[in-house]
Design a protein around this motif. Structure first.
Motif, PDB file in Angstrom:
ATOM      1  N   VAL A 187       0.838  -1.199   0.000  1.00 27.28           N
ATOM      2  CA  VAL A 187       0.000   0.000   0.000  1.00 27.28           C
ATOM      3  C   VAL A 187       0.873   1.248   0.000  1.00 27.28           C
ATOM      4  O   VAL A 187       0.616   2.199  -0.748  1.00 27.28           O
ATOM      5  N   LEU A 188       1.916   1.282   0.819  1.00 29.33           N
ATOM      6  CA  LEU A 188       2.795   2.443   0.857  1.00 29.33           C
ATOM      7  C   LEU A 188       3.556   2.606  -0.454  1.00 29.33           C
ATOM      8  O   LEU A 188       3.774   3.722  -0.918  1.00 29.33           O
ATOM      9  N   GLY A 189       3.969   1.532  -1.062  1.00 26.09           N
ATOM     10  CA  GLY A 189       4.664   1.608  -2.341  1.00 26.09           C
ATOM     11  C   GLY A 189       3.758   2.112  -3.449  1.00 26.09           C
ATOM     12  O   GLY A 189       4.168   2.874  -4.310  1.00 26.09           O
ATOM     13  N   ALA A 190       2.508   1.693  -3.432  1.00 25.11           N
ATOM     14  CA  ALA A 190       1.571   2.129  -4.469  1.00 25.11           C
ATOM     15  C   ALA A 190       1.169   3.578  -4.276  1.00 25.11           C
ATOM     16  O   ALA A 190       0.888   4.290  -5.238  1.00 25.11           O
ATOM     17  N   SER A 191       1.139   4.055  -3.038  1.00 23.82           N
ATOM     18  CA  SER A 191       0.735   5.441  -2.811  1.00 23.82           C
ATOM     19  C   SER A 191       1.805   6.422  -3.284  1.00 23.82           C
ATOM     20  O   SER A 191       1.517   7.582  -3.521  1.00 23.82           O
ATOM     21  N   ARG A 251      -1.173  10.124  -8.666  1.00 22.25           N
ATOM     22  CA  ARG A 251      -1.154  11.401  -9.369  1.00 22.25           C
ATOM     23  C   ARG A 251      -1.427  12.516  -8.368  1.00 22.25           C
ATOM     24  O   ARG A 251      -2.320  12.430  -7.548  1.00 22.25           O
ATOM     25  N   ILE A 252      -0.640  13.575  -8.497  1.00 22.09           N
ATOM     26  CA  ILE A 252      -0.785  14.724  -7.622  1.00 22.09           C
ATOM     27  C   ILE A 252      -1.379  15.850  -8.455  1.00 22.09           C
ATOM     28  O   ILE A 252      -0.819  16.246  -9.472  1.00 22.09           O
ATOM     29  N   MET A 287      -2.454  21.792 -12.371  1.00 15.95           N
ATOM     30  CA  MET A 287      -1.243  21.038 -12.686  1.00 15.95           C
ATOM     31  C   MET A 287      -1.431  19.590 -12.249  1.00 15.95           C
ATOM     32  O   MET A 287      -2.164  19.303 -11.308  1.00 15.95           O
ATOM     33  N   ARG A 288      -0.723  18.688 -12.931  1.00 15.50           N
ATOM     34  CA  ARG A 288      -0.757  17.269 -12.585  1.00 15.50           C
ATOM     35  C   ARG A 288       0.646  16.714 -12.685  1.00 15.50           C
ATOM     36  O   ARG A 288       1.390  17.041 -13.606  1.00 15.50           O
ATOM     37  N   ALA A 289       1.006  15.872 -11.703  1.00 11.64           N
ATOM     38  CA  ALA A 289       2.325  15.235 -11.707  1.00 11.64           C
ATOM     39  C   ALA A 289       2.166  13.804 -11.219  1.00 11.64           C
ATOM     40  O   ALA A 289       1.280  13.497 -10.429  1.00 11.64           O
ATOM     41  N   LEU A 290       3.031  12.946 -11.672  1.00 12.41           N
ATOM     42  CA  LEU A 290       3.067  11.567 -11.238  1.00 12.41           C
ATOM     43  C   LEU A 290       4.306  11.380 -10.383  1.00 12.41           C
ATOM     44  O   LEU A 290       5.431  11.530 -10.873  1.00 12.41           O
ATOM     45  N   ALA A 291       4.093  11.114  -9.103  1.00 13.64           N
ATOM     46  CA  ALA A 291       5.160  10.891  -8.124  1.00 13.64           C
ATOM     47  C   ALA A 291       6.169  12.032  -8.159  1.00 13.64           C
ATOM     48  O   ALA A 291       5.842  13.143  -7.803  1.00 13.64           O
ATOM     49  N   PHE A 292       7.381  11.773  -8.621  1.00  9.23           N
ATOM     50  CA  PHE A 292       8.440  12.776  -8.582  1.00  9.23           C
ATOM     51  C   PHE A 292       8.712  13.412  -9.935  1.00  9.23           C
ATOM     52  O   PHE A 292       9.717  14.084 -10.102  1.00  9.23           O
ATOM     53  N   SER A 293       7.838  13.234 -10.885  1.00  6.91           N
ATOM     54  CA  SER A 293       8.067  13.827 -12.204  1.00  6.91           C
ATOM     55  C   SER A 293       7.731  15.309 -12.180  1.00  6.91           C
ATOM     56  O   SER A 293       7.117  15.818 -11.245  1.00  6.91           O
TER      57      SER A 293
END
Length: 171
Positions: A23-27, A31-32, A83-89
């Motif tokens: 669960v922590l890895g998937a979170s 998308r932010i 704005m939208r970002a995926l993890a650290f992108s």
């Protein structure tokens, strides 16, 4: 070799640790979504009418603008961006609205314009260095380059003058 059953206390603990890690890895890959700037309310924006409203009524309805034009006419701009970002992108704009309220010389609303994401200029830099004018100097040249240059000719140093006369004015 000992085997763990999911019904045993150790098996349940290992199962709980594994599920929490999953669960922590998937979170971390979610998308932010972020909002930047003015929150546009369509009803309030539509209530601003050219020829009816003025600067004071626009400020009362929409609030202070994001920025005001510095040259020419004093247009007011309200900028909103999703704005939208995926993890650290790097975040990427998904939606953008720039609301421009133009005023006539008397301070009354002349027009209300909307611009979207299609007006954003995409800049693609060339290479990984910015060209500059001047000399190419290394770090050591920058640090140690001025050693011995104090009082050198043309540097404005006061030493080594060529006064031929005996007086203060060369006489």
């Amino acid at each position: 070799m000992r085997q763990f059953s999911r019904h045993s206390p150790r098996g349940r603990i290992l199962l709980a640790i594994g599920l929490s890690a999953l669960v922590l890895g998937a979170s971390g890959c979610t998308r932010i979504r972020t909002h930047q700037g003015y929150s546009i309310d369509k009803l309030l924006v539509d209530s601003v009418q050219p020829g009816i409203d003025n600067r004071a009524s626009v400020e009362g309805t929409l609030g202070r603008p994001s920025f005001v034009s510095q040259f020419g006419e004093q247009d007011w701009y309200y900028v909103s961006r999703e704005m939208r970002a995926l993890a650290f992108s790097n975040p990427k704009p998904v939606e953008q609205t720039v609301l421009r309220v133009r005023f006539d010389p008397a301070g009354n609303v002349a027009a209300v314009d909307r611009m979207g994401l299609d007006q954003v200029a995409h800049i693609s830099p060339m290479g990984d260095k910015t060209p500059t004018l001047g000399r190419n100097r290394s770090l050591f040249d920058e640090i140690f380059g001025n050693i011995g240059a104090v009082g050198a000719g043309g540097m404005g140093g006061g030493g080594g003058g060529s006064n031929t006369g005996g007086g203060p004015n060369g006489s």
